[in-house]
Write a protein that holds these residues in place. Structure first.
Motif, short mmCIF file in Angstrom:
data_model
loop_
_atom_site.label_atom_id
_atom_site.label_comp_id
_atom_site.label_asym_id
_atom_site.label_seq_id
_atom_site.Cartn_x
_atom_site.Cartn_y
_atom_site.Cartn_z
N VAL A 93 -10.57 1.87 14.20
CA VAL A 93 -10.39 1.97 12.74
C VAL A 93 -9.46 3.14 12.42
N ALA A 94 -9.65 4.27 13.13
CA ALA A 94 -8.81 5.45 12.86
C ALA A 94 -7.34 5.13 13.15
N LYS A 95 -7.07 4.42 14.26
CA LYS A 95 -5.68 4.10 14.60
C LYS A 95 -5.07 3.19 13.54
N THR A 96 -5.83 2.15 13.13
CA THR A 96 -5.29 1.21 12.15
C THR A 96 -5.09 1.88 10.80
N VAL A 97 -6.13 2.56 10.31
CA VAL A 97 -6.04 3.16 8.97
C VAL A 97 -4.99 4.26 8.96
N GLY A 98 -4.94 5.09 10.02
CA GLY A 98 -3.94 6.16 10.09
C GLY A 98 -2.53 5.62 10.02
N SER A 99 -2.26 4.56 10.85
CA SER A 99 -0.90 4.02 10.85
C SER A 99 -0.59 3.29 9.55
N MET A 100 -1.63 2.72 8.91
CA MET A 100 -1.42 2.08 7.60
C MET A 100 -0.98 3.11 6.56
N LEU A 101 -1.70 4.24 6.54
CA LEU A 101 -1.37 5.28 5.55
C LEU A 101 0.06 5.78 5.76
N LEU A 102 0.43 5.97 7.03
CA LEU A 102 1.80 6.41 7.32
C LEU A 102 2.81 5.39 6.79
N SER A 103 2.55 4.10 7.05
CA SER A 103 3.47 3.06 6.57
C SER A 103 3.56 3.06 5.05
N ILE A 104 2.40 3.22 4.38
CA ILE A 104 2.40 3.21 2.91
C ILE A 104 3.28 4.36 2.39
N VAL A 105 3.13 5.53 2.99
CA VAL A 105 3.92 6.69 2.54
C VAL A 105 5.42 6.41 2.74
N VAL A 106 5.77 5.90 3.93
CA VAL A 106 7.19 5.64 4.21
C VAL A 106 7.75 4.59 3.24
N TYR A 107 7.00 3.48 3.05
CA TYR A 107 7.49 2.43 2.14
C TYR A 107 7.58 2.95 0.71
N ALA A 108 6.59 3.76 0.32
CA ALA A 108 6.58 4.27 -1.06
C ALA A 108 7.82 5.13 -1.31
N TYR A 109 8.23 5.90 -0.30
CA TYR A 109 9.40 6.76 -0.47
C TYR A 109 10.71 5.99 -0.38
N LEU A 110 10.77 5.02 0.54
CA LEU A 110 12.07 4.41 0.84
C LEU A 110 12.33 3.08 0.15
N LEU A 111 11.29 2.42 -0.36
CA LEU A 111 11.53 1.15 -1.06
C LEU A 111 11.46 1.39 -2.56
N ASP A 112 11.99 0.42 -3.31
CA ASP A 112 12.03 0.59 -4.77
C ASP A 112 10.68 0.35 -5.43
N GLY A 113 9.77 -0.29 -4.74
CA GLY A 113 8.56 -0.80 -5.39
C GLY A 113 7.53 0.24 -5.81
N GLY A 114 7.65 1.48 -5.30
CA GLY A 114 6.64 2.50 -5.64
C GLY A 114 5.42 2.38 -4.74
N TRP A 115 4.47 3.30 -4.91
CA TRP A 115 3.35 3.34 -3.97
C TRP A 115 2.38 2.18 -4.16
N ARG A 116 2.27 1.65 -5.39
CA ARG A 116 1.36 0.51 -5.59
C ARG A 116 1.83 -0.70 -4.79
N PHE A 117 3.13 -0.96 -4.85
CA PHE A 117 3.67 -2.07 -4.08
C PHE A 117 3.49 -1.81 -2.59
N ALA A 118 3.79 -0.56 -2.17
CA ALA A 118 3.68 -0.20 -0.75
C ALA A 118 2.25 -0.46 -0.26
#
Ligand SMILES: [Zn+2]
Length: 327
Positions: A93-118
């Protein structure tokens, strides 16, 4: 049973010694006969044992100079038991949730959709991955937990080979099946829950359909490749041709698409290895016609649903934005 439960010794020790003796005597004069004798010995050994790995390697050396048709079919050695086990649940669970949070942060910063979309998009990827995980649990296959990698999606690393192409196909279709349901739920929420009648929810549904449709491309290592191999690995040639055309079209209009390039990079060696004359006869791909047909039909239905849903939500988004969304 290969190992005695009382003493831990090999049950077939005498037979193994006899085979090994014969095989070693044969190696000089008749390497093929020796390889076939070693092959019989493999059946008497646990696949995760050291002797199994050594004999497997020896068969490879003995058959190196032979015509491919002559090489005895051998299952690759299984990973040692300690490398095959699932992670303890809290670690997984830690590996999955940790890597999910990292992906959300990266997408939120680099995509146009904002953090809700990420967050929503990564959530839809998790729904897809959990379909694979459920199928793997059902078949008792050990694997890594889903790990999210920004811009690559999410990966599950199998720690054990599936027993045959049917199981691999069911594990393969599990992801797109739950993933499609997840995206359809977004679409339903958009339609029937007034508070959710927003472009964001519609976008999530659309990208959910795109994500699962892309994964149905019939080339390994994508899910579609694993599914269609249960019908015939020859379908991969169609998928490969489509992928090559798509890659060059993208290159011409938009520049190099690295995801497509990466899929090609992994697809070509796997397709070559499987479709060469020896690989085609692999009993791994011999599954019942009923299973082939069922899996093939489910694949086609899922593909059609996703194509229609993607086109429908794409048109609706165009009305919001006044232009094509471009995927
Ligand atoms: Zn998948």
């Amino acid at each position: 049973m290969l190992v005695c439960t009382n003493c831990g010794g090999l049950v077939h020790m005498d037979r193994l010694n006899a085979l090994a003796g014969e095989a070693m005597r044969a190696e000089e004069q008749n390497p093929l006969a020796a390889a076939l004798l070693w092959r019989q010995a493999l059946d008497l050994l646990p696949p995760d044992s050291r002797p199994y790995a050594e004999i497997h390697q020896r068969i490879g050396q003995l058959s190196a100079g032979m015509p491919v048709e002559a090489i005895p079919l051998v299952a690759p050695p299984a990973l040692p038991r300690e490398q095959r086990e699932n992670d303890p649940l809290p670690l997984a669970v830690a590996k999955t949730v940790g890597s999910m949070l990292l992906s959300i942060v990266v997408y939120a910063y680099l995509l146009d959709g904002g953090w809700r979309f990420a967050a929503g998009f990564v959530g839809l990827m998790l729904v897809h991955e959990m379909g694979h995980v459920l199928a793997m649990w059902y078949y008792g296959l050990s694997a890594s937990p889903p790990i999210f990698i920004p811009f690559l999606g999410a990966l599950i690393n199998l720690r054990q080979n599936p027993p045959n192409a049917k199981v691999e196909a069911i594990v393969g279709i599990g992801g797109p099946l739950t993933g499609t349901v997840g995206a359809l739920i977004c679409y339903g929420l958009y339609h029937y829950v007034p508070a959710m009648h927003t472009p964001l929810v519609l976008e999530l549904a659309y990208f959910g359909f795109v994500l699962n449709l892309f994964n149905l491309l019939p080339v390994p290592p994508l899910d579609g490749g694993r599914i269609t191999a249960a019908v015939s690995p020859w379908i991969w040639m169609l998928g490969l041709a489509g992928l090559v055309v798509w890659f060059f079209a993208q290159w011409y209009y938009h520049g190099i698409n690295f995801i497509l390039l990466l899929v090609l990079f992994f697809a070509v060696p796997r397709i070559r290895a499987t479709l060469r004359p020896h690989g085609r006869d692999n009993p791994y791909y011999r599954i019942s016609p009923a299973a082939s047909w069922t899996i093939g039909a489910l694949y086609v239905v899922l593909g059609v649903v996703l194509l229609l849903a993607k086109s429908e939500t794409g048109k609706m988004l165009m009305r919001y934005y006044g232009h094509d969304i471009g995927i």
